[in-house]
Design a protein around this motif. Structure first.
Motif: not given
Length: 324
Positions: A233-260
């Motif tokens: 979506q923004a190919p002009e913006v570099p990945a941080m890993a290009e400057f700091l190798p190994g840098f990677e954090i990805t957020s995620w979301g899902g659906v959660l309910g109470p136990a039981g």
């Protein structure tokens, strides 16, 4: 006479059995569903959650009402999910922040991530994007690192709360770049952006939807994304890993309910969740907002959460970040 009454009662009861069985088997949802969001309206996770809720309403012909319960890096809303009835009337957002980061970052939590929840399915994955105030005199990551090293403790980074992936991205940057910047937590990304635009803080590693919109609008300047590779979506913006190798954090979301929650109910919600995420409309809207659709099932989500928590724990401990 008594025998006649008994026979009549038995016949009446038998006639009602199919109705009772039908009532018990009524498909979920049979009434409006409350969906607990973990951050204020307007932030990236709120936008993506509402896209899914709208599609679920279309599929099920029931209302999905988003209730934003922000605070403590998503822990307030997550606790509310844990305390809800387990009949499917209340579900909410499964977030990397409260489920994979908070167990190490916080000295105590009002919930147990392995015991108090039903994991129902994945929704999205997305990188964060580092955006800076336009007055920050750096137009690349090397320039930013040089600026921060020359001015230790002078610059600050906002987050949507302690324990969010937004916060942890900043902590990883501090460690790997060897810079001293001050963390300023907010109750969500939306209020953080208000102060960032006003120049009260200098940068944020925000979930990509809101950061990308600010970058495209020219109100903030994007310097890097936190995924292993550049975002389509923004190919002009570099990945941080290009400057700091190994840098990677990805957020995620899902659906959660109470136990039981009953297994049949878990399977029903998981199936509908996957169906909604895989529709063209949701897929396109997620991609437009920089997210990758993530239609995994309950067991896969629970396993991914555990693996992410184990991966983040050493980073959190090494950063010295701790919330009492």
């Amino acid at each position: 006479m008594a025998g006649l009454i008994t026979r009549r009662a038995a016949l009446a009861s038998a006639a009602l059995l199919p109705l009772a069985a039908h009532a018990q088997a009524a498909p979920w949802p049979s009434a409006p569903v409350r969906f607990i969001g973990l951050f204020p309206p307007g932030g990236g996770t709120d936008i993506l959650s509402r896209i899914w809720c709208a599609k679920m309403a279309d599929i099920t012909n029931q209302q999905f009402i988003v209730e934003n319960r922000s605070g403590s890096g998503g822990n307030v809303g997550t606790h509310a999910i844990a305390q809800s009835r387990n009949d499917g009337s209340v579900i909410g957002l499964a977030s990397v922040s409260s489920l994979a980061i908070s167990p190490t970052l916080y000295s105590s939590l009002p919930f147990d991530v392995t015991r108090d929840f039903s994991y129902l399915g994945g929704l999205w994955q997305l990188p964060n994007m580092l955006v800076v105030h336009n007055d920050v005199a750096a137009r690349s990551i090397p320039e930013l690192i040089a600026l921060l090293k020359a001015n230790p403790g002078r610059y600050s980074f906002a987050s949507s709360g302690s324990g969010t992936s937004v916060h942890l991205s900043g902590e990883m940057f501090k460690q790997m770049a060897g810079v001293d910047i001050i963390h300023v937590p907010y109750r969500g990304a939306a209020p953080a952006h208000i102060d960032l635009l006003a120049g009260r803080v200098h940068m944020i590693f925000d979930n990509i939807p809101q950061a990308l919109a600010a970058h495209r609008g020219g109100t903030l300047r994007a310097l890097a994304v936190t995924g292993a590779q550049r975002s389509p979506q923004a190919p002009e913006v570099p990945a941080m890993a290009e400057f700091l190798p190994g840098f990677e954090i990805t957020s995620w979301g899902g659906v959660l309910g109470p136990a039981g929650m009953a297994p049949a109910l878990v399977n029903r919600i998981a199936s509908l969740t996957k169906q909604a995420v895989e529709t063209r409309k949701v897929t396109e809207r997620y991609i437009e907002n920089g997210a990758t659709p993530w239609p995994i099932g309950p067991e896969e989500l629970a396993a991914f959460r555990a693996a992410d928590a184990a991966r983040f724990a050493p980073l959190i401990r090494a950063s010295g970040a701790r919330v009492e």
